[in-house]
Scaffold this active site. Structure first.
Site, PDB file in Angstrom:
ATOM      1  N   SER A  74     -21.880  22.333 -43.870  1.00 32.22           N
ATOM      2  CA  SER A  74     -22.290  21.577 -42.536  1.00 32.22           C
ATOM      3  C   SER A  74     -22.982  20.310 -42.663  1.00 32.22           C
ATOM      4  CB  SER A  74     -23.252  22.575 -41.702  1.00 32.22           C
ATOM      5  OG  SER A  74     -23.410  22.265 -40.408  1.00 32.22           O
ATOM      6  N   ASP A 137     -15.123  27.862 -34.786  1.00 35.57           N
ATOM      7  CA  ASP A 137     -16.470  27.167 -35.149  1.00 35.57           C
ATOM      8  C   ASP A 137     -17.214  26.854 -33.807  1.00 35.57           C
ATOM      9  OD1 ASP A 137     -18.802  25.464 -35.762  1.00 35.57           O
ATOM     10  OD2 ASP A 137     -17.857  25.507 -37.740  1.00 35.57           O
ATOM     11  N   HIS A 164     -19.293  29.308 -38.007  1.00 41.19           N
ATOM     12  CA  HIS A 164     -19.832  28.375 -38.685  1.00 41.19           C
ATOM     13  C   HIS A 164     -20.249  28.635 -40.185  1.00 41.19           C
ATOM     14  CE1 HIS A 164     -21.178  24.435 -39.054  1.00 41.19           C
ATOM     15  NE2 HIS A 164     -22.610  24.402 -39.092  1.00 41.19           N
TER      16      HIS A 164
END
Length: 185
Positions: A74, A137, A164
């Site tokens: 991320s 996601d 995610h």
């Protein structure tokens, strides 16, 4: 240039990283590879994840260099990409990578999205680029993940059911690192 270690750069908001998502599990698994080590540390400024704090930490504390696989998740993926614009590393593995601040104030404050990405510099400074992304996601639009893949010509592992990547185990990541270690034998 050979690979000696991995460094896991977590996403923002990860407090105690050893107990967050797959990070601690992956560190333990990767440390089992002979002659290989894996680092995972709590990051300074963990919520905003400012570039001007994280990149120096990656260089001076985590010692990311040409023998390192940086595994970024991320905002950690954004940090890995920005780091690779100006530093030579063995490989980057991007998990849930994206290209914009997503209209989010905290993401804007991080600094990663304040200028265009230097894709050519990243490709020139990194031997191998592996990417994991999922079309479901909830935070990242697929077109941004695909833009990273296309721009970096990454080895993209595309899923439809991983969200995610906040699960506690991530065997495909371990396999990807094992494959990279074999490339240098």
């Amino acid at each position: 240039m050979s690979v000696k270690k991995a460094v896991i750069i977590p996403g923002n908001g990860a407090g105690e990283v050893e107990r967050c998502n797959w990070y601690g599990w992956a560190r333990k698994e990767l440390s089992k590879i002979p002659g290989f080590s894996c680092q995972l540390k709590n990051m300074p400024d963990p919520v905003t994840a400012r570039e001007n704090i994280w990149l120096p930490f990656m260089e001076k504390e985590l010692l990311c260099d040409e023998e390192t696989v940086i595994i970024g998740h991320s905002s950690g993926a954004a940090a890995a990409m920005r780091y690779a614009e100006t530093h030579t590393v063995f490989a980057i593995i991007l998990v849930g990578a994206y290209t914009s601040d997503l209209g989010d104030e905290n993401e804007r404050e991080s600094g990663y999205f304040s200028r265009p990405w230097e894709w050519e510099k990243i490709r020139a400074n990194v031997k191998y680029i592996v990417q994991f992304g999922s079309t479901d996601d909830p935070f990242l639009p697929w077109d941004e993940q695909q833009e990273v893949a296309d721009s970096l010509k990454s080895d993209l592992h595309k899923y439809t059911d991983r969200g995610h990547f906040q699960n506690t185990h991530f065997p495909e990541l371990i396999h990807a690192v094992q494959k990279l270690t074999k490339l240098t034998e």
